[in-house]
Design a protein around this motif. Structure first.
Motif, mmCIF file in Angstrom:
data_model
loop_
_atom_site.group_PDB
_atom_site.id
_atom_site.type_symbol
_atom_site.label_atom_id
_atom_site.label_comp_id
_atom_site.label_asym_id
_atom_site.label_seq_id
_atom_site.Cartn_x
_atom_site.Cartn_y
_atom_site.Cartn_z
ATOM 1 N N LEU A 3 11.096 9.701 -2.167
ATOM 2 C CA LEU A 3 11.236 8.720 -3.253
ATOM 3 C C LEU A 3 10.875 7.313 -2.764
ATOM 4 O O LEU A 3 10.007 6.642 -3.339
ATOM 5 C CB LEU A 3 12.670 8.778 -3.784
ATOM 6 C CG LEU A 3 12.983 8.096 -5.098
ATOM 7 C CD1 LEU A 3 14.153 8.792 -5.791
ATOM 8 C CD2 LEU A 3 13.292 6.626 -4.911
ATOM 9 N N ALA A 4 11.518 6.876 -1.700
ATOM 10 C CA ALA A 4 11.203 5.549 -1.171
ATOM 11 C C ALA A 4 9.792 5.531 -0.582
ATOM 12 O O ALA A 4 9.106 4.499 -0.587
ATOM 13 C CB ALA A 4 12.232 5.143 -0.109
ATOM 14 N N GLY A 5 9.365 6.674 -0.068
ATOM 15 C CA GLY A 5 8.040 6.756 0.543
ATOM 16 C C GLY A 5 6.920 6.496 -0.457
ATOM 17 O O GLY A 5 5.967 5.764 -0.165
ATOM 18 N N ILE A 6 7.034 7.105 -1.649
ATOM 19 C CA ILE A 6 5.995 6.879 -2.670
ATOM 20 C C ILE A 6 5.962 5.403 -3.059
ATOM 21 O O ILE A 6 4.900 4.792 -3.153
ATOM 22 C CB ILE A 6 6.243 7.770 -3.906
ATOM 23 C CG1 ILE A 6 5.912 9.224 -3.574
ATOM 24 C CG2 ILE A 6 5.397 7.299 -5.088
ATOM 25 C CD1 ILE A 6 6.072 10.183 -4.743
ATOM 26 N N ARG A 7 7.146 4.814 -3.223
ATOM 27 C CA ARG A 7 7.196 3.406 -3.604
ATOM 28 C C ARG A 7 6.579 2.536 -2.505
ATOM 29 O O ARG A 7 5.842 1.583 -2.795
ATOM 30 C CB ARG A 7 8.642 2.993 -3.872
ATOM 31 C CG ARG A 7 8.830 1.539 -4.240
ATOM 32 C CD ARG A 7 8.134 1.192 -5.550
ATOM 33 N NE ARG A 7 8.203 -0.242 -5.837
ATOM 34 C CZ ARG A 7 7.290 -0.918 -6.488
ATOM 35 N NH1 ARG A 7 6.215 -0.306 -6.955
ATOM 36 N NH2 ARG A 7 7.427 -2.204 -6.702
ATOM 37 N N ALA A 8 6.847 2.875 -1.243
ATOM 38 C CA ALA A 8 6.299 2.098 -0.127
ATOM 39 C C ALA A 8 4.766 2.165 -0.126
ATOM 40 O O ALA A 8 4.088 1.151 0.085
ATOM 41 C CB ALA A 8 6.852 2.625 1.201
ATOM 42 N N LEU A 9 4.240 3.335 -0.388
ATOM 43 C CA LEU A 9 2.776 3.480 -0.415
ATOM 44 C C LEU A 9 2.170 2.771 -1.628
ATOM 45 O O LEU A 9 1.077 2.202 -1.540
ATOM 46 C CB LEU A 9 2.395 4.969 -0.419
ATOM 47 C CG LEU A 9 2.700 5.702 0.895
ATOM 48 C CD1 LEU A 9 2.539 7.214 0.718
ATOM 49 C CD2 LEU A 9 1.801 5.201 2.029
ATOM 50 N N GLU A 10 2.893 2.799 -2.739
ATOM 51 C CA GLU A 10 2.435 2.094 -3.935
ATOM 52 C C GLU A 10 2.346 0.588 -3.641
ATOM 53 O O GLU A 10 1.363 -0.077 -3.997
ATOM 54 C CB GLU A 10 3.437 2.358 -5.071
ATOM 55 C CG GLU A 10 3.006 1.849 -6.415
ATOM 56 C CD GLU A 10 4.047 2.183 -7.502
ATOM 57 O OE1 GLU A 10 5.185 2.600 -7.156
ATOM 58 O OE2 GLU A 10 3.716 2.024 -8.686
ATOM 59 N N ALA A 42 -0.973 -1.870 -3.457
ATOM 60 C CA ALA A 42 -0.938 -3.050 -4.325
ATOM 61 C C ALA A 42 -1.140 -4.326 -3.500
ATOM 62 O O ALA A 42 -1.895 -5.233 -3.884
ATOM 63 C CB ALA A 42 0.381 -3.108 -5.089
ATOM 64 N N LEU A 43 -0.493 -4.380 -2.332
ATOM 65 C CA LEU A 43 -0.540 -5.599 -1.520
ATOM 66 C C LEU A 43 -1.848 -5.728 -0.739
ATOM 67 O O LEU A 43 -2.316 -6.837 -0.457
ATOM 68 C CB LEU A 43 0.650 -5.621 -0.546
ATOM 69 C CG LEU A 43 2.026 -5.744 -1.202
ATOM 70 C CD1 LEU A 43 3.139 -5.491 -0.184
ATOM 71 C CD2 LEU A 43 2.193 -7.136 -1.818
ATOM 72 N N THR A 44 -2.439 -4.605 -0.376
ATOM 73 C CA THR A 44 -3.663 -4.659 0.424
ATOM 74 C C THR A 44 -4.928 -4.497 -0.414
ATOM 75 O O THR A 44 -6.035 -4.764 0.082
ATOM 76 C CB THR A 44 -3.691 -3.509 1.458
ATOM 77 O OG1 THR A 44 -3.631 -2.261 0.742
ATOM 78 C CG2 THR A 44 -2.525 -3.601 2.422
ATOM 79 N N GLY A 45 -4.781 -4.035 -1.663
ATOM 80 C CA GLY A 45 -5.970 -3.750 -2.466
ATOM 81 C C GLY A 45 -6.730 -2.543 -1.952
ATOM 82 O O GLY A 45 -7.914 -2.377 -2.251
ATOM 83 N N LEU A 46 -6.077 -1.674 -1.196
ATOM 84 C CA LEU A 46 -6.783 -0.535 -0.603
ATOM 85 C C LEU A 46 -6.798 0.727 -1.473
ATOM 86 O O LEU A 46 -7.289 1.762 -1.025
ATOM 87 C CB LEU A 46 -6.211 -0.212 0.776
ATOM 88 C CG LEU A 46 -6.590 -1.201 1.891
ATOM 89 C CD1 LEU A 46 -5.842 -0.870 3.176
ATOM 90 C CD2 LEU A 46 -8.099 -1.180 2.150
#
Lengths: 303, 303, 303, 303
Positions: free
Chosen positions: A285-292, A296-300
């Motif tokens: 759960l936290a992992g998906i949010r971290a990747l999201e 979002a922050l890197t534009g990758l």
């Protein structure tokens, strides 16, 4: 370069850490503290960034499917596509329904039934599929200390009736060559690999790097095969939440019920996150949010 | 820049043109010559490349789902995700099975049932959803000549029992607000849009360009929404062949039974191909091969 | 002979009357008082026994499938078995799943999809299927006062999206010859028949009497056809509770969501019960119990 | 009394004998000559009639489910209905689909999954379920020579991946208490019983006789339980052809892939037929026809 971003993500996801149930079907997984969180980024240029519990080993579980699949792809690609599809299943990872309607051909290599067939294929060209995978993963991660956790593997076998149902079902359609018990034993052992975020980031870098790792001569798989793996991870890597994962994260990814997720930025980096609390679909759960947040922050995001 | 590549693709796919059955469920589609092939590339910098029958209008059919979805996304994004999922269906585009097991919530906006709900949403905030979509598409393509083909729409309605079954089924789960007949009429009209590869390449460029088109002030949708659409096209845009499309082509794409396929290279270009012969999954047979060659030759696969 | 048994049943089921929800999908059914209970037994020797609200007309709904099926059987038996099966469905009466997996062939004539095909067959050999059925039922029941309740029929049509989905689905498989709207209109009208327990007991007596009724010259259907209908009622007459009904009651039976149930004692009698509260499977809750007591007290279970 | 009827049936079915494939999934069954045909009728008054190969032992396979179920019913009826349903499955006898959608509760005791649960229940109250069943069957048939065919049982186990899938699936839903291997071993042994038509006619007579056999003091099961078994055999005894069997034969029946079928005429007789060629649904082809003729000629259909 990515350290401040990891710091920001770490702060942002704090409220989510510990949310969602930890996998509890075997004692060893159930006893993992729910408040763990680690993240690591390995770039193709050789830089490594990390935060939190990124060096703590955890049970990688289904993430091992990536490495077994790479082995099979290298040695028996044609055989794979005769016996496994490459479509999302539209069902949970351990569903038997699709197999019955589609005559024992798993929809893709990253649901359990597909991984059994891939394991069976690897076992057909190597005498010791367990040793072979361990060597591959150690080489990829450049870490000779990586081990199987045999207690986890034994525990999986003892509670693995659903997987035994799937494997026997495949066998009844003649889509396993080896004995059911042998395939399950190999599969459970592969899943028991204990690795850290840092290990996994290094070990999966070849998918971001056209099939090669910088610290090893020769390709693991060919560049177009690496593209194919990434495509499959995008459409099938996070079970019946793959669509949502693509929508939110925008990267190919593979998750495990141990709470780990590997994501690939083709040509650029591998990103690994670990947090044991799971969504209803069985992803961290936290992992998906971290990747999201990461894309979002890197534009990758690829999109 | 891309002209020589289009030339090479054109030569390579010649043996495939005419292979695969043309959609035959309505006379107007059945009468399209099977040997048509056109392709167009529109870059975000403004260059246009084309080959073959790229300026000949064809029935875009399900490709219209992109534009209707963009309209709904702009005005009622929350409403969409309350009533439609974003996962691949693992079933043919017109399957009713999933709807029954999942209480009338379509798995994604790009299967027929999902598009009906999206159409219903658009109809709820605009009085004339047909005119509204036509205006949007004309503006996006910068071509005032684009028209609905009402004969196609009427013919669809006359043969559309499967779609009528789906729409009535949704209504029985209260997942349509408007009348079934009205939703179907609007849907069939949208699908009847007659556009060329060049039209479609221009009209879909906003998805490659963060939601904006160069020849229009103001965004169609927000950049993160454009990413979301591309992600959905990747996992759900080509029906039950989406996994294979991602594997071979490596781009988000949307196909129609008229033989058209739109593919998006985020940040770079839109690529459209048309050839009426279809695969068993309902996608253009020569078209998929052409797009596969396109990413192989250009290296533009996302993976 | 049966009066004291009916009296005993009436006393025994009092605690169940009013239990279970009344069908509420259309206002006319929802407004039926939940505390109604009637029962009637008509023997082949001509005796009639009754208790409670046995002379009050109610909406027979799916019980009408018996009479429509008898009409079709008389005139077009071969046609029926080319287009409908005779197996239990293992799914709710209005499920679409089975139709998709089995190419539009309904599993039996007593689920809704099967009844649509049977209605379509009847419509193919008679110009006015509504008048024809009404005449048959009036003759069978020996009661010229029996009427359709057109308000119920209209209300069904207005709320019949699930049925419209089923009928359109059949049409998409070419398993309806007539227009969908026409078949649905005829079906809903048939279902709206308002009859009492006494009417129904008389009207269904031909199934207990080898296809004949004492007050009418000539057979409705042949003796072996009557056996066939009873067999189908046993395995398919009470939807996805047919197994439980056979287990508890031990007679062929047909239920409707209006709360009526017709049961047949071959060679002996017809037994009809009415009570509007329903089980989860859509059968009369008190009605099933009453019939269970009937066979327990009389020893008339077939088993 | 029935001898002339058996003679007539024997003549009539000659053209069907040898039609339909013999079960071939294990060598022992595959080697049975396809041209065998035997039939026996045992009345409750004590008369026995037979024709053809009625005294030749064959593998009774799924017919054993009757006897195991009777054992469970006698000792643990409540437990059965907590863990197994009593509805037709609408799917082949070895389907896993329904189990997944209905959380591991088999639809009835006569499909394989249901029989595994019943076997598990019997194993929970007796130390040696194999010996217990053999004793019961010998007593019922009044024949001490009846034996298990352990070669058949071993062969089933070696080829029983589909059954192993089903049993493991049940275990994953916690609907088996004993070990999977142990349940399967017991089940396969039960199925390997070698009995003749005459043996089976005698052994199943208790179902026609209110749960008692004339040559044994005390009831096997209570009269209302015998009715319940017959009802279940009617709706679920011949797999996904139960509706057709009821329609054509009109008696409760249980079939096995060895080509045997037991039919019950409640209050009157048991009728057993054996012929190895099978229908697509896995029932004896000539056997069903023979039983259809039996009820047509005797008028003993229940309907």
């Amino acid at each position: 370069m990515y350290q401040s971003i990891l710091n920001e993500i770490y702060d942002s996801v704090q409220p989510l850490i510990g949310q969602g149930p930890v996998a509890s079907y075997i004692p060893r997984l159930a006893s993992v503290p729910a408040d763990k969180f680690g993240m690591a980024v390995q770039t193709v240029e050789g830089s490594l960034y990390q935060i939190g519990d990124a060096e703590e080993a955890f049970s990688i579980q289904s993430i091992s499917k990536i490495f077994v699949f790479a082995l099979a792809l290298k040695h028996a690609e044609d055989e794979i596509w005769r016996r496994v599809g490459r479509e999302p299943s539209g069902r949970p990872f351990n569903s038997l329904v699709q197999l019955e309607y589609e005559n024992g051909v798993p929809r893709n290599p990253f649901i359990n039934s597909g991984a059994f067939v891939v394991t069976d294929i690897v076992m057909s060209f190597t005498r010791d599929a367990k040793r072979r995978l361990l060597e591959l993963v150690r080489m990829l991660a450049d870490n000779r200390e990586i081990q199987y956790d045999y207690e986890v593997a034994r525990s999986e076998a003892a509670h693995g009736h659903r997987n035994a149902a799937l494997a026997n079902f495949l066998k009844s359609y003649s889509n396993l060559r080896c004995e059911v018990e042998s395939v399950l034993d190999t599969y459970f052992t592969h899943c028991s690999l204990a690795m850290s975020c840092v290990d996994l980031a290094r070990a999966s870098l070849f998918l971001a790097n056209g099939g090669c790792v910088p610290w090893h001569d020769g390709a693991i798989i060919r560049p177009e095969q690496a593209k194919g793996v990434n495509a499959l991870l995008m459409t099938c890597g996070t079970y019946d939440e793959a669509g949502d994962f693509a929508y939110r994260v925008g990267l190919p990814g593979k998750s495990g019920v141990g709470g780990g997720i590997v994501a690939i930025v083709p040509g650029h980096a591998s990103v690994v996150v670990w947090s044991p609390g799971l969504t209803p679909g069985g992803n961290s759960l936290a992992g998906i949010r971290a990747l999201e947040l990461f894309t979002a922050l890197t534009g990758l995001s690829l999109f």
